[in-house]
Design an enzyme around this catalytic site. Structure first.
Site, PDB file in Angstrom:
ATOM      1  N   HIS A  79      -8.768  -2.378  11.156  1.00  0.00           N
ATOM      2  CA  HIS A  79      -8.629  -0.955  10.822  1.00  0.00           C
ATOM      3  C   HIS A  79     -10.001  -0.292  10.676  1.00  0.00           C
ATOM      4  CE1 HIS A  79      -4.516  -2.196   9.007  1.00  0.00           C
ATOM      5  NE2 HIS A  79      -4.527  -2.266  10.327  1.00  0.00           N
ATOM      6  N   HIS A 234       0.283   3.281  14.558  1.00  0.00           N
ATOM      7  CA  HIS A 234      -0.518   2.214  13.953  1.00  0.00           C
ATOM      8  C   HIS A 234      -0.788   1.082  14.950  1.00  0.00           C
ATOM      9  CE1 HIS A 234      -2.455   0.002  10.781  1.00  0.00           C
ATOM     10  NE2 HIS A 234      -1.923  -1.074  11.349  1.00  0.00           N
ATOM     11  N   ASP A 238      -4.389  -0.446  16.007  1.00  0.00           N
ATOM     12  CA  ASP A 238      -4.769  -1.867  16.024  1.00  0.00           C
ATOM     13  C   ASP A 238      -5.410  -2.260  17.361  1.00  0.00           C
ATOM     14  OD1 ASP A 238      -3.992  -2.594  13.432  1.00  0.00           O
ATOM     15  OD2 ASP A 238      -1.976  -3.179  14.050  1.00  0.00           O
ATOM     16  N   HIS A 260      -1.983  -8.593  17.718  1.00  0.00           N
ATOM     17  CA  HIS A 260      -3.410  -8.923  17.641  1.00  0.00           C
ATOM     18  C   HIS A 260      -3.754 -10.064  18.581  1.00  0.00           C
ATOM     19  CE1 HIS A 260      -4.365  -6.162  14.529  1.00  0.00           C
ATOM     20  NE2 HIS A 260      -3.501  -6.678  13.690  1.00  0.00           N
TER      21      HIS A 260
HETATM   22 ZN   LIG Z   1      -2.982  -2.858  11.613  1.00  0.00          ZN
END
Ligand SMILES: [Zn+2]
EC number: 3.5.1.108
Length: 279
Positions: A79, A234, A238, A260
């Site tokens: 973030h 969001h 990311d 991720h």
């Molecule tokens: Zn995140």
């Protein structure tokens, strides 16, 4: 004319707790010379070891991105990295007295505010923006993330979630400081009550609360959403954070349910291209 590199104008500090560790952390952002990159400094360890925010230093991507260089280890940096990426900050030292940056409100908002409080200054050296020259795609079952050559930096994300209030959400935008600040930077991490217990049993999300995540139970949202499609915003945040481990890039990212882990695999694939073209 190429754009100049940028750093922050003066040091700024922030105090908070880490999302996963739940540990208190004092952070200081300091201006850094040209070609430093974003460097985390562990002030709580003797000798103050540091680790550069670079894809080569990523050691783990389960739930959060972890960077390691010898004794210097930091995690959940995405973030913060998204804020530096979108605000076009090339060089900065981030001193921390704990391995995890502050969660803030679960978005990039506190980091954007800190950067604005510090001010932004141009440096003499040009920015090294890497423009991808070919497509890269990473697939995993029903998920993918890919990047195509593009004149600029564009993000297209689709999230599909079986929760009745989430469903299919999409976003498509050019990454710029203005757009990011208004539409993306304040979108928070999503959490599900049933997952939270599992995560906490694994020693994760100890600092997670209704204040720093958008939390859902099986039927409803327990937090107050900031956007109808806060989840996909969001997720895009990311990706921006994860890809900034390459430094500034140009390309069109298209993602479906990316994580991720997939984002890091994409970054590694682009890094191979960078190494081939810039020996
Ligand atoms: Zn995140």
């Amino acid at each position: 004319m190429s754009k100049p590199q940028q750093t922050i104008e003066k040091a700024v500090s922030y105090q908070g707790i880490g999302l996963h560790s739940g540990e208190p952390v004092h952070m200081v952002f300091r201006p850094a010379p040209e070609d430093t990159g974003i460097v985390f400094v562990r002030t709580d360890i003797e000798g103050q070891p540091s680790v550069r925010a670079h894809i080569d230093n990523v050691t783990n991507t389960m739930r959060a991105t972890t960077l390691e260089n010898g004794e210097a280890k930091v995690f959940t940096v995405e973030h913060l990295m998204a804020a530096f990426s979108a605000m076009n900050i090339d060089n900065c030292y981030i001193e921390m007295d704990s391995p995890e940056p502050a969660v803030g409100d679960g978005s990039s908002a506190v980091f954007i505010k800190l950067i604005e409080e510090a001010g932004i200054v141009e440096q003499a050296a040009p920015r090294h923006i890497y423009k991808v020259t070919r497509s890269h795609a990473i697939y995993d079952g029903d998920r993918f993330v890919l990047i195509l050559p593009y004149d600029g930096y564009r993000m297209t994300f689709t999230s599909i979630n079986s929760h009745p209030l989430l469903g299919i959400q999409q976003c498509d935008f050019e990454v710029s400081p203005e757009y990011f600040k208004e539409h993306i930077g304040s979108a928070r991490t999503i959490g599900f009550m049933k997952e939270l217990e599992q995560l906490q049993a694994m020693g994760l999300a100890k600092g997670g609360s209704l204040d720093n995540a958008l939390v859902y139970d099986d039927e409803k949202c327990l937090s107050v959403p900031r956007f109808d499609d806060e989840l996909v915003r969001h997720k895009a945040l990311d990706v921006i954070g994860d890809l900034f481990l390459l430094g500034p890039i140009e390309g069109h990212v298209i993602a479906l349910k990316s994580s991720h882990e997939l984002n890091s695999r994409l970054a590694r694939s682009i890094m191979e291209e960078i190494r081939e073209t810039q020996p």
